[in-house]
Structures are given as structure tokens and as C-alpha cells.
Design a protein around this motif. Structure first.
Motif, PDB file in Angstrom:
ATOM      1  N   SER A   1     -44.943  15.996 -18.970  1.00  0.00           N
ATOM      2  CA  SER A   1     -46.309  16.252 -19.432  1.00  0.00           C
ATOM      3  C   SER A   1     -47.320  15.267 -18.865  1.00  0.00           C
ATOM      4  O   SER A   1     -48.516  15.433 -19.055  1.00  0.00           O
ATOM      5  CB  SER A   1     -46.366  16.244 -20.964  1.00  0.00           C
ATOM      6  N   ASP A   2     -46.853  14.239 -18.175  1.00  0.00           N
ATOM      7  CA  ASP A   2     -47.730  13.277 -17.502  1.00  0.00           C
ATOM      8  C   ASP A   2     -48.687  12.599 -18.479  1.00  0.00           C
ATOM      9  O   ASP A   2     -49.884  12.520 -18.245  1.00  0.00           O
ATOM     10  CB  ASP A   2     -48.488  13.959 -16.371  1.00  0.00           C
ATOM     11  N   GLU A   3     -48.156  12.150 -19.590  1.00  0.00           N
ATOM     12  CA  GLU A   3     -48.958  11.430 -20.576  1.00  0.00           C
ATOM     13  C   GLU A   3     -49.199   9.999 -20.085  1.00  0.00           C
ATOM     14  O   GLU A   3     -48.666   9.580 -19.062  1.00  0.00           O
ATOM     15  CB  GLU A   3     -48.235  11.429 -21.932  1.00  0.00           C
ATOM     16  N   ASP A   4     -49.968   9.228 -20.837  1.00  0.00           N
ATOM     17  CA  ASP A   4     -50.323   7.871 -20.412  1.00  0.00           C
ATOM     18  C   ASP A   4     -49.361   6.815 -20.971  1.00  0.00           C
ATOM     19  O   ASP A   4     -49.776   5.741 -21.367  1.00  0.00           O
ATOM     20  CB  ASP A   4     -51.766   7.550 -20.811  1.00  0.00           C
ATOM     21  N   PHE A   5     -48.082   7.139 -20.992  1.00  0.00           N
ATOM     22  CA  PHE A   5     -47.082   6.176 -21.431  1.00  0.00           C
ATOM     23  C   PHE A   5     -45.776   6.411 -20.678  1.00  0.00           C
ATOM     24  O   PHE A   5     -45.572   7.457 -20.065  1.00  0.00           O
ATOM     25  CB  PHE A   5     -46.862   6.228 -22.950  1.00  0.00           C
ATOM     26  N   ILE A   6     -44.910   5.425 -20.733  1.00  0.00           N
ATOM     27  CA  ILE A   6     -43.623   5.456 -20.056  1.00  0.00           C
ATOM     28  C   ILE A   6     -42.560   5.915 -21.049  1.00  0.00           C
ATOM     29  O   ILE A   6     -42.559   5.479 -22.203  1.00  0.00           O
ATOM     30  CB  ILE A   6     -43.243   4.046 -19.544  1.00  0.00           C
ATOM     31  N   VAL A   7     -41.659   6.776 -20.598  1.00  0.00           N
ATOM     32  CA  VAL A   7     -40.524   7.207 -21.411  1.00  0.00           C
ATOM     33  C   VAL A   7     -39.254   6.655 -20.762  1.00  0.00           C
ATOM     34  O   VAL A   7     -38.980   6.929 -19.596  1.00  0.00           O
ATOM     35  CB  VAL A   7     -40.430   8.744 -21.509  1.00  0.00           C
ATOM     36  N   LEU A   8     -38.526   5.857 -21.520  1.00  0.00           N
ATOM     37  CA  LEU A   8     -37.237   5.339 -21.067  1.00  0.00           C
ATOM     38  C   LEU A   8     -36.176   5.779 -22.061  1.00  0.00           C
ATOM     39  O   LEU A   8     -36.349   5.602 -23.268  1.00  0.00           O
ATOM     40  CB  LEU A   8     -37.260   3.802 -20.993  1.00  0.00           C
ATOM     41  N   THR A   9     -35.090   6.351 -21.555  1.00  0.00           N
ATOM     42  CA  THR A   9     -33.986   6.709 -22.437  1.00  0.00           C
ATOM     43  C   THR A   9     -32.828   5.760 -22.157  1.00  0.00           C
ATOM     44  O   THR A   9     -32.652   5.307 -21.024  1.00  0.00           O
ATOM     45  CB  THR A   9     -33.553   8.180 -22.256  1.00  0.00           C
ATOM     46  N   ILE A  10     -32.081   5.447 -23.194  1.00  0.00           N
ATOM     47  CA  ILE A  10     -31.023   4.442 -23.085  1.00  0.00           C
ATOM     48  C   ILE A  10     -29.744   4.971 -23.715  1.00  0.00           C
ATOM     49  O   ILE A  10     -29.762   5.472 -24.839  1.00  0.00           O
ATOM     50  CB  ILE A  10     -31.444   3.126 -23.779  1.00  0.00           C
ATOM     51  N   VAL A  11     -28.639   4.860 -22.977  1.00  0.00           N
ATOM     52  CA  VAL A  11     -27.309   5.178 -23.498  1.00  0.00           C
ATOM     53  C   VAL A  11     -26.443   3.931 -23.361  1.00  0.00           C
ATOM     54  O   VAL A  11     -26.738   3.041 -22.564  1.00  0.00           O
ATOM     55  CB  VAL A  11     -26.652   6.373 -22.764  1.00  0.00           C
ATOM     56  N   SER A  12     -25.373   3.866 -24.128  1.00  0.00           N
ATOM     57  CA  SER A  12     -24.486   2.696 -24.122  1.00  0.00           C
ATOM     58  C   SER A  12     -23.082   3.091 -23.674  1.00  0.00           C
ATOM     59  O   SER A  12     -22.182   3.272 -24.495  1.00  0.00           O
ATOM     60  CB  SER A  12     -24.440   2.065 -25.513  1.00  0.00           C
ATOM     61  N   PRO A  13     -22.872   3.232 -22.364  1.00  0.00           N
ATOM     62  CA  PRO A  13     -21.555   3.640 -21.867  1.00  0.00           C
ATOM     63  C   PRO A  13     -20.447   2.689 -22.295  1.00  0.00           C
ATOM     64  O   PRO A  13     -20.632   1.473 -22.321  1.00  0.00           O
ATOM     65  CB  PRO A  13     -21.708   3.615 -20.349  1.00  0.00           C
ATOM     66  N   GLY A  14     -19.319   3.281 -22.639  1.00  0.00           N
ATOM     67  CA  GLY A  14     -18.153   2.483 -23.006  1.00  0.00           C
ATOM     68  C   GLY A  14     -18.185   1.922 -24.412  1.00  0.00           C
ATOM     69  O   GLY A  14     -17.270   1.215 -24.814  1.00  0.00           O
ATOM     70  N   THR A  15     -19.246   2.210 -25.164  1.00  0.00           N
ATOM     71  CA  THR A  15     -19.346   1.724 -26.542  1.00  0.00           C
ATOM     72  C   THR A  15     -19.794   2.865 -27.446  1.00  0.00           C
ATOM     73  O   THR A  15     -20.344   3.863 -26.983  1.00  0.00           O
ATOM     74  CB  THR A  15     -20.356   0.565 -26.672  1.00  0.00           C
ATOM     75  N   TYR A  16     -19.594   2.703 -28.734  1.00  0.00           N
ATOM     76  CA  TYR A  16     -20.052   3.682 -29.724  1.00  0.00           C
ATOM     77  C   TYR A  16     -19.589   5.101 -29.368  1.00  0.00           C
ATOM     78  O   TYR A  16     -20.345   6.050 -29.497  1.00  0.00           O
ATOM     79  CB  TYR A  16     -21.571   3.628 -29.884  1.00  0.00           C
ATOM     80  N   ALA A  17     -18.363   5.227 -28.880  1.00  0.00           N
ATOM     81  CA  ALA A  17     -17.727   6.499 -28.524  1.00  0.00           C
ATOM     82  C   ALA A  17     -18.355   7.167 -27.295  1.00  0.00           C
ATOM     83  O   ALA A  17     -18.076   8.325 -27.016  1.00  0.00           O
ATOM     84  CB  ALA A  17     -17.713   7.468 -29.707  1.00  0.00           C
ATOM     85  N   GLU A  18     -19.195   6.450 -26.570  1.00  0.00           N
ATOM     86  CA  GLU A  18     -19.800   6.993 -25.355  1.00  0.00           C
ATOM     87  C   GLU A  18     -18.819   6.894 -24.203  1.00  0.00           C
ATOM     88  O   GLU A  18     -17.969   6.000 -24.171  1.00  0.00           O
ATOM     89  CB  GLU A  18     -21.092   6.225 -25.011  1.00  0.00           C
ATOM     90  N   ARG A  19     -18.937   7.814 -23.253  1.00  0.00           N
ATOM     91  CA  ARG A  19     -18.125   7.791 -22.037  1.00  0.00           C
ATOM     92  C   ARG A  19     -18.326   6.465 -21.307  1.00  0.00           C
ATOM     93  O   ARG A  19     -19.341   5.800 -21.488  1.00  0.00           O
ATOM     94  CB  ARG A  19     -18.570   8.923 -21.114  1.00  0.00           C
ATOM     95  N   ASN A  20     -17.383   6.116 -20.437  1.00  0.00           N
ATOM     96  CA  ASN A  20     -17.587   4.929 -19.614  1.00  0.00           C
ATOM     97  C   ASN A  20     -18.661   5.259 -18.572  1.00  0.00           C
ATOM     98  O   ASN A  20     -19.036   6.425 -18.402  1.00  0.00           O
ATOM     99  CB  ASN A  20     -16.266   4.452 -18.983  1.00  0.00           C
ATOM    100  N   PRO A  21     -19.208   4.258 -17.876  1.00  0.00           N
ATOM    101  CA  PRO A  21     -20.330   4.521 -16.965  1.00  0.00           C
ATOM    102  C   PRO A  21     -20.048   5.597 -15.914  1.00  0.00           C
ATOM    103  O   PRO A  21     -20.894   6.467 -15.675  1.00  0.00           O
ATOM    104  CB  PRO A  21     -20.577   3.170 -16.297  1.00  0.00           C
ATOM    105  N   LYS A  22     -18.885   5.557 -15.298  1.00  0.00           N
ATOM    106  CA  LYS A  22     -18.553   6.532 -14.256  1.00  0.00           C
ATOM    107  C   LYS A  22     -18.498   7.947 -14.845  1.00  0.00           C
ATOM    108  O   LYS A  22     -19.049   8.888 -14.273  1.00  0.00           O
ATOM    109  CB  LYS A  22     -17.222   6.166 -13.605  1.00  0.00           C
ATOM    110  N   GLU A  23     -17.836   8.100 -15.982  1.00  0.00           N
ATOM    111  CA  GLU A  23     -17.744   9.409 -16.629  1.00  0.00           C
ATOM    112  C   GLU A  23     -19.118   9.904 -17.088  1.00  0.00           C
ATOM    113  O   GLU A  23     -19.429  11.085 -16.973  1.00  0.00           O
ATOM    114  CB  GLU A  23     -16.791   9.355 -17.826  1.00  0.00           C
ATOM    115  N   PHE A  24     -19.934   8.981 -17.626  1.00  0.00           N
ATOM    116  CA  PHE A  24     -21.266   9.391 -18.077  1.00  0.00           C
ATOM    117  C   PHE A  24     -22.099   9.889 -16.895  1.00  0.00           C
ATOM    118  O   PHE A  24     -22.749  10.932 -16.981  1.00  0.00           O
ATOM    119  CB  PHE A  24     -22.005   8.249 -18.789  1.00  0.00           C
ATOM    120  N   LYS A  25     -22.101   9.145 -15.794  1.00  0.00           N
ATOM    121  CA  LYS A  25     -22.878   9.553 -14.619  1.00  0.00           C
ATOM    122  C   LYS A  25     -22.420  10.930 -14.126  1.00  0.00           C
ATOM    123  O   LYS A  25     -23.246  11.775 -13.787  1.00  0.00           O
ATOM    124  CB  LYS A  25     -22.747   8.518 -13.503  1.00  0.00           C
TER     125      LYS A  25
END
Length: 168
Positions: A80-104
């Protein structure tokens, strides 16, 4: 006798304004903890690099059904090109998240725009710094790097925009 009373009243008024000013600045929240996190392409992002801009942080997980159902909406917000930055964050290898390679590998299979910034918080240090407890979690940061709001659970784009537009 009149002069000391006037001085006392002036001092009381000044004290009241000082207290209000301090209360307003305190309501802006603490300074957002800085982080240094790579994105999926290996580019390193420092939160402090975005000082002077409003930032919306979304902490999410690939196993979280609420998070996944909100990804299309998040992509619309990013585009939408708003006047702010959107950053999303995941925690690979923790909290039941995939490891970095699997997540990518998983992320490359889902339909998304190239502007979708996903930062990798291996070990969950940033998640812990922000004292989060669940996914998804949202944080609104003003141009001075202060946390304005923090919310657990899905937030609609309308609500994200409403709060972002109310801060400087």
C-alpha cells in the motif's frame, strides 16, 4: 502578602505543566530494543537504521494458523506504500519454528511479493527482548524509536493504519 500568594500560584501552575509534559512523554512508552537481524537474503537490518521513520513489527511463525491467514493481508499493507516500514520477524529453530534452512525453503514456496521483509531471529533473542508471549504479536514504533503500542493476536490492516497514522 499578596506577592507570595501569587508566586505560590505561579509555582503550582508551572509544576502542573511539568507533570503533564512528563506524563505525555511517559505514555509514549520505552525505547524499542535495537536488534541486528538478517533477512532471508542475508541483508542485515538494525532497528536503529530506521530511526526517524515509523516502524510496524510483526512477530509470526510458519506453524501459526492465525499468522498464516493474515499473510495476504500483511502483503496488501506492505504494497500500500504507506509512510512507515513493515518488518516481519520469525524465530527459526525456536518456539517450534523450522530451522533457518527449512524455513527459507518453505517461505520460497508460498505466494508473496518481493517486498515482504522477513527477519530471522535465530534463538528468539529479539522475541524475548520485546517480552512477547505468543504469535502473532505486533509492535508500533514512532519516529523517535519509542514503542507506542504492543498487541498479541491478529490485527487488521485498518487497525494497523489507524494507529500508525496517529503517531509521529
Amino acid at each position: 502578602m499578596k506577592l507570595p500568594l501569587q508566586l505560590l500560584m505561579l509555582a503550582a501552575v508551572l509544576l502542573a505543566f511539568t507533570s503533564c509534559s512528563e506524563a505525555l512523554s511517559e505514555n509514549r512508552g520505552p525505547t524499542a530494543p535495537d536488534f541486528v537481524l538478517p533477512d532471508l537474503n542475508g541483508t542485515v537490518h538494525h532497528l536503529d537504521d530506521y530511526r526517524g521513520e515509523k516502524v510496524y513489527l510483526l512477530f509470526w511463525a510458519s506453524w501459526c494458523s492465525i499468522c498464516l491467514s493474515g499473510l495476504n493481508e500483511m502483503e496488501e499493507l506492505i504494497e500500500s506504500d504507506e509512510d512507515f516500514i513493515v518488518l516481519t520477524i520469525v524465530s527459526p529453530g525456536t518456539y517450534a519454528e523450522r530451522n533457518p534452512k527449512e524455513f527459507k525453503a518453505w517461505f520460497s514456496t508460498i505466494d508473496h511479493d518481493g517486498d515482504f521483509i522477513v527477519l530471522l531471529d535465530e534463538g528468539g533473542k529479539t522475541f524475548n527482548q520485546y517480552q512477547l508471549e505468543a504469535y502473532p504479536s505486533s509492535i508500533w514504533i514512532d519516529t523517535d524509536g519509542k514503542i507506542i503500542e504492543q498487541h498479541t493476536g491478529h490485527v487488521t490492516n485498518y487497525d494497523i493504519l489507524e494507529l500508525m497514522n496517529s503517531i509521529h
